[in-house]
Design a protein around this motif. Sequence first.
Motif, PDB file in Angstrom:
ATOM      1  N   LYS A 207       0.947  -1.239   0.009  1.00  0.00           N
ATOM      2  CA  LYS A 207      -0.014   0.030   0.087  1.00  0.00           C
ATOM      3  C   LYS A 207       0.813   1.258  -0.003  1.00  0.00           C
ATOM      4  O   LYS A 207       0.481   2.119  -0.824  1.00  0.00           O
ATOM      5  N   LEU A 208       1.920   1.317   0.766  1.00  0.00           N
ATOM      6  CA  LEU A 208       2.795   2.329   1.026  1.00  0.00           C
ATOM      7  C   LEU A 208       3.812   2.708  -0.047  1.00  0.00           C
ATOM      8  O   LEU A 208       4.056   4.009  -0.485  1.00  0.00           O
ATOM      9  N   LEU A 209       4.274   1.726  -0.731  1.00  0.00           N
ATOM     10  CA  LEU A 209       5.354   1.790  -1.643  1.00  0.00           C
ATOM     11  C   LEU A 209       5.094   1.622  -3.084  1.00  0.00           C
ATOM     12  O   LEU A 209       5.505   1.998  -4.155  1.00  0.00           O
ATOM     13  N   LEU A 210       3.868   0.738  -3.297  1.00  0.00           N
ATOM     14  CA  LEU A 210       3.362   0.704  -4.566  1.00  0.00           C
ATOM     15  C   LEU A 210       2.107   1.172  -5.074  1.00  0.00           C
ATOM     16  O   LEU A 210       1.988   1.784  -6.251  1.00  0.00           O
ATOM     17  N   ARG A 211       1.374   1.322  -4.181  1.00  0.00           N
ATOM     18  CA  ARG A 211      -0.185   1.679  -4.616  1.00  0.00           C
ATOM     19  C   ARG A 211      -0.450   3.210  -4.365  1.00  0.00           C
ATOM     20  O   ARG A 211      -1.444   3.951  -4.680  1.00  0.00           O
ATOM     21  N   GLY A 212       0.415   3.708  -3.477  1.00  0.00           N
ATOM     22  CA  GLY A 212       0.295   5.130  -2.917  1.00  0.00           C
ATOM     23  C   GLY A 212      -1.055   5.243  -1.878  1.00  0.00           C
ATOM     24  O   GLY A 212      -1.539   6.247  -1.897  1.00  0.00           O
ATOM     25  N   GLU A 213      -1.289   4.178  -1.084  1.00  0.00           N
ATOM     26  CA  GLU A 213      -2.353   4.218  -0.084  1.00  0.00           C
ATOM     27  C   GLU A 213      -1.768   4.300   1.123  1.00  0.00           C
ATOM     28  O   GLU A 213      -0.964   3.696   1.877  1.00  0.00           O
ATOM     29  N   PHE A 214      -2.108   5.324   2.012  1.00  0.00           N
ATOM     30  CA  PHE A 214      -1.433   5.663   3.093  1.00  0.00           C
ATOM     31  C   PHE A 214      -2.482   5.572   4.518  1.00  0.00           C
ATOM     32  O   PHE A 214      -2.291   6.727   5.391  1.00  0.00           O
ATOM     33  N   ASP A 215      -3.668   5.309   4.164  1.00  0.00           N
ATOM     34  CA  ASP A 215      -4.865   5.200   5.086  1.00  0.00           C
ATOM     35  C   ASP A 215      -4.059   4.798   6.608  1.00  0.00           C
ATOM     36  O   ASP A 215      -4.789   5.128   7.635  1.00  0.00           O
ATOM     37  N   GLU A 216      -3.246   3.977   6.619  1.00  0.00           N
ATOM     38  CA  GLU A 216      -2.755   3.376   8.116  1.00  0.00           C
ATOM     39  C   GLU A 216      -2.062   4.391   8.794  1.00  0.00           C
ATOM     40  O   GLU A 216      -1.946   4.204   9.983  1.00  0.00           O
ATOM     41  N   TYR A 217      -1.507   5.319   7.978  1.00  0.00           N
ATOM     42  CA  TYR A 217      -0.763   6.468   8.648  1.00  0.00           C
ATOM     43  C   TYR A 217      -0.729   7.859   7.950  1.00  0.00           C
ATOM     44  O   TYR A 217      -0.307   8.389   7.194  1.00  0.00           O
ATOM     45  N   PRO A 218      -2.220   8.422   8.051  1.00  0.00           N
ATOM     46  CA  PRO A 218      -2.670   9.627   7.283  1.00  0.00           C
ATOM     47  C   PRO A 218      -1.954  10.761   7.699  1.00  0.00           C
ATOM     48  O   PRO A 218      -1.525  11.832   6.785  1.00  0.00           O
ATOM     49  N   ASP A 219      -1.214  10.747   8.954  1.00  0.00           N
ATOM     50  CA  ASP A 219      -0.765  12.026   9.143  1.00  0.00           C
ATOM     51  C   ASP A 219       0.834  12.063   9.496  1.00  0.00           C
ATOM     52  O   ASP A 219       1.173  12.883   9.735  1.00  0.00           O
ATOM     53  N   ASP A 220       1.358  11.086   9.059  1.00  0.00           N
ATOM     54  CA  ASP A 220       2.761  10.891   9.317  1.00  0.00           C
ATOM     55  C   ASP A 220       3.229  10.789   7.825  1.00  0.00           C
ATOM     56  O   ASP A 220       3.259   9.626   7.204  1.00  0.00           O
ATOM     57  N   ALA A 221       3.934  11.905   7.158  1.00  0.00           N
ATOM     58  CA  ALA A 221       4.294  11.969   5.863  1.00  0.00           C
ATOM     59  C   ALA A 221       5.621  10.957   5.492  1.00  0.00           C
ATOM     60  O   ALA A 221       5.618  10.394   4.433  1.00  0.00           O
ATOM     61  N   SER A 222       6.313  10.489   6.487  1.00  0.00           N
ATOM     62  CA  SER A 222       7.398   9.893   6.418  1.00  0.00           C
ATOM     63  C   SER A 222       7.128   8.412   5.924  1.00  0.00           C
ATOM     64  O   SER A 222       7.848   7.590   5.437  1.00  0.00           O
ATOM     65  N   PHE A 223       5.836   7.879   6.306  1.00  0.00           N
ATOM     66  CA  PHE A 223       5.238   6.628   5.830  1.00  0.00           C
ATOM     67  C   PHE A 223       4.746   6.778   4.538  1.00  0.00           C
ATOM     68  O   PHE A 223       4.384   5.533   3.828  1.00  0.00           O
ATOM     69  N   HIS A 224       4.572   7.742   3.649  1.00  0.00           N
ATOM     70  CA  HIS A 224       3.706   7.924   2.367  1.00  0.00           C
ATOM     71  C   HIS A 224       4.814   7.511   1.446  1.00  0.00           C
ATOM     72  O   HIS A 224       5.513   8.654   0.689  1.00  0.00           O
ATOM     73  N   GLY A 225       5.162   6.277   1.144  1.00  0.00           N
ATOM     74  CA  GLY A 225       6.408   5.766   0.325  1.00  0.00           C
ATOM     75  C   GLY A 225       6.421   6.204  -0.751  1.00  0.00           C
ATOM     76  O   GLY A 225       7.300   6.773  -1.548  1.00  0.00           O
TER      77      GLY A 225
END
Length: 658
Positions: A354-372
């Motif tokens: 989700k984070l590195l391939l699909r661009g989905e970051f619902d698990e970490y909506p407020d932490d930009a460092s997880f938006h791979g």
Amino acid sequence: MDDVEFSSSATCSAMAASYNDQIRPLLDAVDRLRQLKVTQEGIQLPTIVVVGDQSSGKSSVLESLAGISLPRGQGICTRVPLIMRLQDDPAVQDASVLQLEYSSGMVVTTSEAQVADAINAATAEIAGGGKGISDAPITLVVRKRGVPDLTLVDLPGITRVAVQGQPEDIYDQVARMIKAYIAPKESIILNVLSAQVDFPTCESIRMSQQVDRTGERTLAVVTKADRAPEGLLEKVTMDDVHIGLGYVCVRNRVGEEETYEEAREQERRLFAEHPLLSKIDKSMVGIPTLARRLTEIQAAIIARCLPDIVREINDRLSRSSDELGQMPPDLSNVADAARAFFHIVKQVCASLEKLLLRGEFDEYPDDASFHGTARVAEMLARYGREMPAQPQRSAAQLFLVEEMRVLEEARGITLPNFLPRSALQVLLKKKVETIVHVPHGLVKQVWEYVGDLVMRILLRHSHDYPQVQSSCRHAVQSLMDKARQRSAQHVEEMIEMELAADYTANPEYMRTCGSIMQEQDMFLKDISDSGSSERESTLQLRFGEVDVSHLTLDDAELAGQAFDLKARLAAYWNIVLLRLVDGLALHVLLSIRRLVEKHLAEELTGEVLGKDMAGAKRMLVPSPGTAAKRDRLRNTIAVLRESREVVANIMDRSSALG
């Protein structure tokens, strides 16, 4: 006369029956909750807390209520919270049944003659042999015929000045302890005041007013009424300190030689015959009145608080059950451990996808460092900007001088006006060397970020099994090393390919080169006018604004070839940059996809499980923290379930009685 006596006896029997049917079960239920230590789960119980300044007569009041002697001495006699559970037991004929409970299960049976020594011994074990205090309580159970059914908490007396052997901050320690007990809205404050002092100056009054401003939870008992009868009536009727539950004036036992029965008789006569004290309303005097008031208040607050207690028990039981359900299951064999590990790997890969391939970051909506995907895209964009369209030329480097020098050195026995290929290769190599650090920097940056992201996701999903996290960390580090090496090798191969052959089928090369060459005639004409005063010293070309004043008519032929060479190199350099940027970006994206979809799971499985399933075996041994937490939650759930049953039974009984 006999009919009147029979009627009075019948009334007393009816009242006793009503008390036993309605009030006593409430007190028993709360006492059972105390035994279950439900307060340790954060649930407040209705409590009568006894506070007072030092030497105000707190211990004497409790002795009068319980009919037993408590520790006496100089300074603070009560050094730990003393929970007194008084239970009227008609079956006890002569001696009372006394029992001390403290230090997580220690139970000591004692007698009236030895209870003071037993309390002192327990206090010394808890708070030490000096004069310090502790917040660890002692529970004294008093089963005796005729005592009121009450549970009271006696706290250390308030002292402003530390005496020898006491901590310097004794006042602060006592104040913190008292406030912790009287702050909950479920607590009733029994404030013991000496008739010999002005009530507004009492420190216990100041503390109780901080948590009970209106006084609705405070009952005052005034001791030593026989020593200061003057003005006492005005004190308790004017109520300058806002005691919402009223006052009860008492006379405590004087000396060891006076029995408690004699003390009660002396008290009755004092408030009946004393010229000043007899004016105080009889509903405000005497230990029996105090016992009755406390029993009624305690029963009322218990009945009022029971619904809240039920709700709080259910809420905490639900939260504890949910927390236990979210904990990792007990693993009984290697197969269970292996399944649990594969589940972790599956969760990690799903999150990374989700984070590195699909661009989905619902698990970490407020932490930009997880938006791979966004962070990698930023790195690639920055990489493209850092690849210069043209290398920076120093101010001292004259236009076309370098190209002319290279052409002269590459000159061979060839047809005239023929550009040697070696000249292009020399200049291309120099340009490549100026930017080779940029793709290597991208590789380092990308894999450092991906490695950190993978590790954080892995630690999150494996937090229940810290015994395998070290192996997981080693696997991720090994995987990142391999990824960096592959990417670095890919960069080297890309550079090597660019230097191996100057080739492109991109039509943009010819268009760009042709566009630049359209300016060659203007450039050569300017050189041919080198002797003319009308000659321009600078020209605006596709290369930018250039100074051509150093070029003369003698340089025309070589300068024309150098211009041609520079045009070809500039057009070809755009193609080289495009290949380096796009090629490395595609390589990085493909490598990340392969890592998420294949390599990570393989590396983790090989490192953690291995051939002998070592990691799975380690998972069978729960970490101390996990085991302790699971045991704590199970104990909490057991206590809360039993507490819920206790409260439910008493509420059902109350409903049945109407």
